[in-house]
Design an enzyme around this catalytic site. Structure first.
Site, PDB file in Angstrom:
ATOM      1  N   HIS A  31     -12.957  -1.559  -5.697  1.00 53.04           N
ATOM      2  CA  HIS A  31     -12.206  -2.620  -5.012  1.00 53.04           C
ATOM      3  C   HIS A  31     -10.857  -2.849  -5.702  1.00 53.04           C
ATOM      4  O   HIS A  31      -9.827  -3.019  -5.035  1.00 53.04           O
ATOM      5  CB  HIS A  31     -12.975  -3.946  -5.058  1.00 53.04           C
ATOM      6  CG  HIS A  31     -14.322  -3.930  -4.400  1.00 53.04           C
ATOM      7  ND1 HIS A  31     -15.495  -4.075  -5.102  1.00 53.04           N
ATOM      8  CD2 HIS A  31     -14.672  -3.825  -3.097  1.00 53.04           C
ATOM      9  CE1 HIS A  31     -16.520  -4.061  -4.266  1.00 53.04           C
ATOM     10  NE2 HIS A  31     -16.051  -3.903  -3.039  1.00 53.04           N
ATOM     11  N   ASP A 143     -16.394   4.920   2.100  1.00 51.04           N
ATOM     12  CA  ASP A 143     -17.010   4.658   3.398  1.00 51.04           C
ATOM     13  C   ASP A 143     -16.228   5.430   4.455  1.00 51.04           C
ATOM     14  O   ASP A 143     -15.473   4.851   5.239  1.00 51.04           O
ATOM     15  CB  ASP A 143     -17.012   3.149   3.662  1.00 51.04           C
ATOM     16  CG  ASP A 143     -17.810   2.400   2.603  1.00 51.04           C
ATOM     17  OD1 ASP A 143     -19.041   2.472   2.648  1.00 51.04           O
ATOM     18  OD2 ASP A 143     -17.193   1.787   1.707  1.00 51.04           O
TER      19      ASP A 143
HETATM   20  P1  AMP Z   1     -17.338  -3.530   0.349  1.00 53.81           P
HETATM   21  O1  AMP Z   1     -17.143  -4.732  -0.529  1.00 53.81           O
HETATM   22  O2  AMP Z   1     -18.466  -2.648  -0.067  1.00 53.81           O
HETATM   23  O3  AMP Z   1     -17.328  -3.879   1.828  1.00 53.81           O
HETATM   24  O4  AMP Z   1     -16.039  -2.637   0.137  1.00 53.81           O
HETATM   25  C1  AMP Z   1     -14.745  -3.155   0.355  1.00 53.81           C
HETATM   26  C2  AMP Z   1     -13.764  -2.008   0.367  1.00 53.81           C
HETATM   27  O5  AMP Z   1     -13.805  -1.347  -0.895  1.00 53.81           O
HETATM   28  C3  AMP Z   1     -14.085  -0.969   1.437  1.00 53.81           C
HETATM   29  O6  AMP Z   1     -12.885  -0.508   2.029  1.00 53.81           O
HETATM   30  C4  AMP Z   1     -14.756   0.116   0.635  1.00 53.81           C
HETATM   31  O7  AMP Z   1     -14.637   1.396   1.215  1.00 53.81           O
HETATM   32  C5  AMP Z   1     -13.983   0.039  -0.668  1.00 53.81           C
HETATM   33  N1  AMP Z   1     -14.759   0.643  -1.766  1.00 53.81           N
HETATM   34  C6  AMP Z   1     -16.062   0.425  -2.065  1.00 53.81           C
HETATM   35  N2  AMP Z   1     -16.436   1.204  -3.104  1.00 53.81           N
HETATM   36  C7  AMP Z   1     -15.358   1.936  -3.448  1.00 53.81           C
HETATM   37  C8  AMP Z   1     -15.112   2.939  -4.440  1.00 53.81           C
HETATM   38  N3  AMP Z   1     -16.059   3.335  -5.282  1.00 53.81           N
HETATM   39  N4  AMP Z   1     -13.874   3.485  -4.505  1.00 53.81           N
HETATM   40  C9  AMP Z   1     -12.894   3.088  -3.641  1.00 53.81           C
HETATM   41  N5  AMP Z   1     -13.067   2.146  -2.686  1.00 53.81           N
HETATM   42  C10 AMP Z   1     -14.273   1.586  -2.597  1.00 53.81           C
END
Ligand code: AMP
Length: 273
Positions: A31, A143
């Site tokens: 994030h 994702d």
């Molecule tokens: P989430 O909180 O899981 O909904 O993720 C929020 C954003 O962070 C989304 O756009 C995810 O694709 C991105 N994200 C989650 N994990 C990672 C990671 N390991 N590397 C880069 N972006 C990430």
């Protein structure tokens, strides 16, 4: 840093670029990498923290999803975020009568294993885009299908936003960072790194001219003998999310596996470390 609880508290600043990073909190370096990118490119950075109930299935982990707002706010502050929008569920969903649904690109993979998931994602992202009115929005390629779905939605519905997709941030052993990694037991956590290793092997085998189908068969067998239950492993076109039988620049290897009660997804590009 401003912390907003209600859409009415936000007025889009004029004369500057607004960069938006939607998250569900339990923030990690993945994030933060999106926020740093937004910070480098935009005059005003706004992050949302909202565990969106509509993207969880009835038997999924909405209730136990990790929440730690104080820590999340500290991390946002450290990265130089200007505004955090952290509404509660009632504020975002006083009713649930309207749904934004993208067809086609949502049907396979995550869409098939998590019915309704992408409708929840596209509905909440639509609401957040309308509330925040960002110039740029940042999403993680971790994702991959979500990126393809949002790209299609933005094109189909003419959202005036520029999308930025950012590469996956990994732990030192290769495991893609995820808020859900907290659910892994120490033994599962060690084993989880094998997902990245098997994907790397499969990618390298295919990239050096081997048959895609054979590389996928071998990867699936290796993952199963590592103790994963494999939902899917496939080579896809990253825009259509359709399976491919010949590599093109941009082709991605995607996988979803289960380790006990924890579901892991990951993907690799042809020329991504
Ligand atoms: P989430 O909180 O899981 O909904 O993720 C929020 C954003 O962070 C989304 O756009 C995810 O694709 C991105 N994200 C989650 N994990 C990672 C990671 N390991 N590397 C880069 N972006 C990430």
């Amino acid at each position: 840093m401003n912390v907003l609880r209600h859409p009415s508290e936000w007025t889009k600043p004029v004369g500057t670029t607004v960069g938006f990073v939607p998250t569900m909190g339990a923030l990690h370096e993945g994030h933060l990498s999106l926020m740093r990118k937004a910070r480098a490119e935009c005059g005003h950075v706004i992050v949302s923290i909202f565990v969106n109930p509509t993207q969880f299935g009835p038997h999924e982990d909405f209730q136990r999803y990790p929440r730690n707002e104080q820590r999340d706010l500290e991390l946002c502050r450290e990265v130089g975020v200007d505004t955090v929008f952290a509404p509660d569920v009632e504020t975002m969903y006083p009713r649930r009568t309207t749904v934004v649904a993208v067809r086609g690109v949502t049907e396979r993979w995550e869409g098939a294993f998590r019915p309704g998931h992408f409708d929840g994602v596209t509905t909440v992202v639509t609401k957040l885009f309308h509330i925040v009115q960002p110039d740029r929005a940042y999403f993680g390629l971790k994702d991959l299908q979500q990126c393809a779905v949002i790209r299609r939605m933005v094109e189909d519905l003419n959202f005036p936003v520029k999308l930025r997709f950012c590469e996956t941030v990994r732990e030192p052993d290769g495991l893609a960072m995820s808020s859900r990694n907290q659910y892994l037991s120490p033994e599962e956590r060690q084993r989880a790194a094998l997902l990245y290793r098997r994907l790397t092997e499969c990618r390298d085998e295919a990239a050096s001219g081997g048959s895609l189908a054979a590389s996928l068969d071998r990867a699936r067998m290796a993952l199963e003998s590592d103790g994963f239950a494999v939902d899917y492993v496939a080579w896809v076109d990253p825009v259509s999310m359709e399976p491919i039988d010949r590599l093109q620049p941009g082709s991605r290897l995607i996988a979803a596996v289960r380790l006990g009660s924890v579901r892991l997804i990951d993907n690799l590009g042809l020329d991504v470390a």
